[in-house]
Design a protein around this motif. Structure first.
Motif, mmCIF file in Angstrom:
data_model
loop_
_atom_site.group_PDB
_atom_site.id
_atom_site.type_symbol
_atom_site.label_atom_id
_atom_site.label_comp_id
_atom_site.label_asym_id
_atom_site.label_seq_id
_atom_site.Cartn_x
_atom_site.Cartn_y
_atom_site.Cartn_z
ATOM 1 N N THR A 70 -4.993 6.681 -12.545
ATOM 2 C CA THR A 70 -6.108 6.422 -13.467
ATOM 3 C C THR A 70 -5.941 7.155 -14.790
ATOM 4 N N THR A 111 0.832 -1.201 0.000
ATOM 5 C CA THR A 111 0.000 0.000 0.000
ATOM 6 C C THR A 111 0.867 1.252 0.000
ATOM 7 N N LEU A 169 -7.595 1.740 -4.445
ATOM 8 C CA LEU A 169 -7.653 0.305 -4.731
ATOM 9 C C LEU A 169 -8.267 -0.433 -3.542
ATOM 10 N N ASN A 226 4.754 5.336 -5.580
ATOM 11 C CA ASN A 226 4.693 5.363 -7.041
ATOM 12 C C ASN A 226 3.767 6.478 -7.535
ATOM 13 N N ALA A 227 2.640 6.652 -6.839
ATOM 14 C CA ALA A 227 1.707 7.710 -7.231
ATOM 15 C C ALA A 227 2.337 9.076 -7.041
ATOM 16 N N PHE A 257 -5.778 10.077 -9.853
ATOM 17 C CA PHE A 257 -5.579 8.821 -9.129
ATOM 18 C C PHE A 257 -6.907 8.223 -8.688
ATOM 19 N N THR A 278 4.818 9.702 -9.802
ATOM 20 C CA THR A 278 4.143 10.094 -11.044
ATOM 21 C C THR A 278 3.680 11.541 -10.978
ATOM 22 N N ARG A 322 -3.718 3.942 -7.430
ATOM 23 C CA ARG A 322 -3.148 3.747 -8.772
ATOM 24 C C ARG A 322 -3.432 4.989 -9.618
ATOM 25 N N SER A 370 2.580 1.721 -3.342
ATOM 26 C CA SER A 370 1.705 2.312 -4.368
ATOM 27 C C SER A 370 1.597 3.823 -4.176
#
Length: 407
Positions: free
Chosen positions: A62, A5, A42, A11-12, A39, A15, A60, A8
């Protein structure tokens, strides 16, 4: 699970930082549209559905969406710099592939085509006539500037707006002789052009007759008489009554240049007989000589005119703008161009200033719509998100280590 979690989240945040960094890097890129990372959360699902007591599984990306808001228009005073104020994209041909752009920093290639910095050719609707108002909107052609001279046009009509003095007297000498100023009252001259663009001088001589309110008008071209005298008669209020229509057609004059005969019609409708002074209020003709290209002009409706030294403005075409049902679905190809996709839908093309198409501003460029202050704030937020998720991994690692050390 906590590790994944938090990972992620990292990573978000990464980005988000990448998108923000790209926006800041392009803050001065012409026609650039800022992007935004979006985003979604999840949740793990079973065949029985998601439990209300289940913790989320992270985040994640989107999508990364372009923000097609209007950038500010900055003036450059360069005719080939074009900006769209409102909706629409420039339509370009990139080696057979149609692409679209908001960047109007165009230039000429070696063949005279108007292209963007990567060589894609600007597309226009071709003209159907020389009026500058009618264009073939169902067909696209590349805009090309020709360097050939503008063809001449022979003079066919001369507009003469004269005022003759009401108290004029008959000349002291007769008969009329253009070389003797005592045989006429007044004269004026204008330059005409034949079909080859060669200039000729037309001289008009006014002679008062013994009859009240009556004059004779003699016409000479290059010193040669063209036809006989034209009788001009005025009423008691000084208005022209003869010729009744206000027009007089002269016999054809054949120039020595090999050009076609010049056939002129004099428009005398604005000729009057008032007061005590002779005046020429209007003297125009419709011919012109050859001209060379001196530049182009683009109207707000996207009509491109080639301007020549002889005063002629030839319409080359009208800039073709394109609009999409879902411009967020366009594929960004880099170099400030986009391509059509299934998600964007097909383009709808039209001229500037119609429907929901914007206007074209010549001598200006649309700047990037990146708001630098907003991007710097986004950078700080993304950095904090990254640090928080990294701290979560560290905390989870300590908890796991504590459990392992239990005996």
């Amino acid at each position: 699970m906590s590790f994944r979690t938090a990972l992620s989240g990292i990573n978000a945040a990464t980005t988000d930082l990448a998108v923000t960094s790209n926006n800041i890097a392009n803050v001065s890129t012409t026609g650039f549209k800022a992007a935004r990372a979006e985003f979604g959360d999840l949740y793990a699902a079973s065949i029985f559905g998601t439990s209300r007591n289940t913790a989320g599984s992270g985040v994640r990306v989107t999508g990364i969406t372009q923000q097609f808001t209007q950038g500010s228009v900055e003036f450059t005073n360069r005719n080939l710099d074009l900006a769209i104020s409102g909706g629409g994209f420039f339509t370009l041909d990139n080696n057979g592939a149609t692409v679209y752009s908001r960047a109007g920093n165009f230039q000429l290639d070696r063949d005279g085509f108007v292209v963007n910095p990567t060589g894609a050719r600007l597309q226009i609707f071709p003209p159907t006539d020389g009026s500058g108002r009618n264009f073939e909107t169902g067909r696209l052609v590349p805009l090309q500037l020709v360097t050939t001279d503008s063809a001449p046009a022979a003079s066919t009509q001369v507009i003469v707006g004269s005022n003759l003095p009401a108290n004029a007297t008959v000349p002291v000498a007769a008969p009329f002789d253009p070389n003797d100023t005592n045989t006429f009252n007044h004269s004026t001259s204008i330059t005409l052009y034949d079909s080859l663009g060669v200039a000729h001088v037309q001289t008009l001589y006014y002679v008062k007759t013994p009859n009240a309110n009556e004059w004779e008008l003699y016409n000479y071209i290059d010193g040669t008489a063209v036809g006989g005298p034209i009788t001009l008669q005025y009423d008691a209020q000084g208005a022209l009554v003869t010729p009744a229509t206000g027009f007089a057609t002269l016999p054809a004059y054949t120039p020595t240049t090999g050009a076609a005969p010049i056939t002129l019609t004099l428009d005398l409708r604005n000729s009057t007989q008032y007061g005590e002074r002779f005046a020429i209020n209007d003297l125009r003709q419709d011919g012109y000589t050859t001209g060379r290209l001196i530049g182009i002009e683009v109207s707000q409706q996207g009509v491109i005119f080639a301007r020549y030294t002889n005063g002629v403005a030839d319409p080359l075409g009208q800039i073709a703008l394109s609009i999409f049902p879902n411009q967020q679905g366009l594929q960004n190809l880099g170099d400030n161009v986009w391509s059509e996709t299934f998600d964007s839908g097909g383009p709808r093309r039209g001229p500037a200033g119609t429907s929901d198409f914007g206007l074209v501003q010549s001598g200006a460029l649309e700047s990037s719509n990146v708001e630098l202050t907003e991007q710097l704030v986004n950078m700080i937020v993304a950095q904090r998100n990254f640090q928080a998720n990294a701290q979560m991994i560290q905390t989870t690692d300590r908890i796991t280590q504590t459990i392992i050390n239990l005996r």
